[in-house]
Write a protein that holds these residues in place. Structure first.
Motif, PDB file in Angstrom:
ATOM      1  N   SER A 271      28.095 -14.775  -4.391  1.00 14.92           N
ATOM      2  CA  SER A 271      29.085 -15.273  -3.428  1.00 14.92           C
ATOM      3  C   SER A 271      29.692 -14.072  -2.703  1.00 14.92           C
ATOM      4  O   SER A 271      29.730 -12.962  -3.241  1.00 14.92           O
ATOM      5  N   PRO A 272      30.154 -14.286  -1.474  1.00 11.33           N
ATOM      6  CA  PRO A 272      30.698 -13.171  -0.696  1.00 11.33           C
ATOM      7  C   PRO A 272      31.804 -12.392  -1.399  1.00 11.33           C
ATOM      8  O   PRO A 272      31.896 -11.175  -1.247  1.00 11.33           O
ATOM      9  N   ASP A 273      32.614 -13.067  -2.189  1.00 16.67           N
ATOM     10  CA  ASP A 273      33.721 -12.377  -2.858  1.00 16.67           C
ATOM     11  C   ASP A 273      33.291 -11.620  -4.119  1.00 16.67           C
ATOM     12  O   ASP A 273      34.103 -10.946  -4.742  1.00 16.67           O
ATOM     13  N   LYS A 274      32.020 -11.715  -4.483  1.00 17.03           N
ATOM     14  CA  LYS A 274      31.524 -11.037  -5.689  1.00 17.03           C
ATOM     15  C   LYS A 274      30.508  -9.932  -5.370  1.00 17.03           C
ATOM     16  O   LYS A 274      29.843  -9.419  -6.268  1.00 17.03           O
ATOM     17  N   VAL A 275      30.375  -9.557  -4.093  1.00 15.10           N
ATOM     18  CA  VAL A 275      29.352  -8.582  -3.701  1.00 15.10           C
ATOM     19  C   VAL A 275      29.548  -7.238  -4.394  1.00 15.10           C
ATOM     20  O   VAL A 275      28.595  -6.667  -4.930  1.00 15.10           O
ATOM     21  N   THR A 276      30.767  -6.727  -4.400  1.00 13.22           N
ATOM     22  CA  THR A 276      31.006  -5.411  -5.010  1.00 13.22           C
ATOM     23  C   THR A 276      30.682  -5.445  -6.494  1.00 13.22           C
ATOM     24  O   THR A 276      29.986  -4.563  -7.007  1.00 13.22           O
TER      25      THR A 276
ATOM     26  N   VAL B 269      24.571 -18.102  -2.225  1.00 14.34           N
ATOM     27  CA  VAL B 269      23.726 -17.261  -1.401  1.00 14.34           C
ATOM     28  C   VAL B 269      22.655 -16.614  -2.289  1.00 14.34           C
ATOM     29  O   VAL B 269      22.967 -15.951  -3.278  1.00 14.34           O
ATOM     30  N   CYS B 270      21.401 -16.841  -1.920  1.00 13.83           N
ATOM     31  CA  CYS B 270      20.281 -16.365  -2.719  1.00 13.83           C
ATOM     32  C   CYS B 270      19.970 -14.898  -2.399  1.00 13.83           C
ATOM     33  O   CYS B 270      19.842 -14.527  -1.233  1.00 13.83           O
ATOM     34  N   VAL B 271      19.856 -14.097  -3.454  1.00 13.38           N
ATOM     35  CA  VAL B 271      19.572 -12.673  -3.311  1.00 13.38           C
ATOM     36  C   VAL B 271      18.520 -12.308  -4.353  1.00 13.38           C
ATOM     37  O   VAL B 271      18.590 -12.782  -5.493  1.00 13.38           O
ATOM     38  N   THR B 272      17.565 -11.459  -3.966  1.00 10.71           N
ATOM     39  CA  THR B 272      16.657 -10.897  -4.963  1.00 10.71           C
ATOM     40  C   THR B 272      16.786  -9.387  -4.948  1.00 10.71           C
ATOM     41  O   THR B 272      16.997  -8.777  -3.903  1.00 10.71           O
ATOM     42  N   VAL B 273      16.687  -8.818  -6.134  1.00  8.01           N
ATOM     43  CA  VAL B 273      16.646  -7.368  -6.298  1.00  8.01           C
ATOM     44  C   VAL B 273      15.335  -7.091  -7.011  1.00  8.01           C
ATOM     45  O   VAL B 273      15.159  -7.498  -8.164  1.00  8.01           O
TER      46      VAL B 273
ATOM     47  N   LYS C  38      27.046 -20.739   3.266  1.00  9.83           N
ATOM     48  CA  LYS C  38      27.741 -20.272   2.059  1.00  9.83           C
ATOM     49  C   LYS C  38      28.170 -18.813   2.150  1.00  9.83           C
ATOM     50  O   LYS C  38      28.739 -18.281   1.208  1.00  9.83           O
ATOM     51  N   GLY C  39      27.875 -18.151   3.296  1.00 10.38           N
ATOM     52  CA  GLY C  39      28.393 -16.793   3.501  1.00 10.38           C
ATOM     53  C   GLY C  39      27.391 -15.670   3.420  1.00 10.38           C
ATOM     54  O   GLY C  39      27.764 -14.538   3.115  1.00 10.38           O
ATOM     55  N   SER C  40      26.112 -15.939   3.696  1.00 11.62           N
ATOM     56  CA  SER C  40      25.108 -14.879   3.569  1.00 11.62           C
ATOM     57  C   SER C  40      25.403 -13.684   4.476  1.00 11.62           C
ATOM     58  O   SER C  40      25.141 -12.547   4.097  1.00 11.62           O
ATOM     59  N   ARG C  41      25.973 -13.931   5.645  1.00 12.27           N
ATOM     60  CA  ARG C  41      26.287 -12.804   6.533  1.00 12.27           C
ATOM     61  C   ARG C  41      27.288 -11.861   5.883  1.00 12.27           C
ATOM     62  O   ARG C  41      27.155 -10.635   5.946  1.00 12.27           O
ATOM     63  N   ARG C  42      28.293 -12.426   5.226  1.00 21.70           N
ATOM     64  CA  ARG C  42      29.289 -11.588   4.542  1.00 21.70           C
ATOM     65  C   ARG C  42      28.667 -10.860   3.351  1.00 21.70           C
ATOM     66  O   ARG C  42      29.067  -9.738   3.033  1.00 21.70           O
ATOM     67  N   VAL C  43      27.709 -11.499   2.678  1.00 19.19           N
ATOM     68  CA  VAL C  43      27.006 -10.831   1.574  1.00 19.19           C
ATOM     69  C   VAL C  43      26.222  -9.638   2.117  1.00 19.19           C
ATOM     70  O   VAL C  43      26.283  -8.537   1.564  1.00 19.19           O
TER      71      VAL C  43
END
Length: 81
Positions: free
Chosen positions: A64-69, A52-56, A15-20
């Motif tokens: 998603s990669p296109d929503k990182v910023t 793509v699962c992310v924890t803060v 799903k694009g974790s590398r791009r994230v």
């Protein structure tokens, strides 16, 4: 220090974790926040359908990669002191 973890397991990889990860690395470097944010990878968070699962700081997000910023600006920057 803020801890950001990105799943790099197979489902999130597809799903694009590398791009994230690359997007987060860019945001951290551009804003000179390497001393305030620890970015790391982890394998499977058990929520593969949501990736793509992310924890803060252990709070879960699906990024998603296109929503990182947008994610960085709305969820991470407010935590930086």
């Amino acid at each position: 220090m803020i801890k950001i973890k990105v799943c790099i397991g197979s489902a999130c990889h597809v799903k694009g974790s590398r791009r994230v990860v690359e997007g987060l690395q860019y945001q951290i470097a551009e804003r000179k926040l390497k001393d305030k944010i620890n970015l790391g990878g982890v394998f499977c968070m058990g929520r593969c359908q949501e990736g793509v699962c992310v924890t803060v700081d252990d709070k879960f997000y699906s990024v998603s990669p296109d929503k990182v910023t947008e994610f960085f600006e709305t969820e991470v920057l407010p935590l930086v002191k």
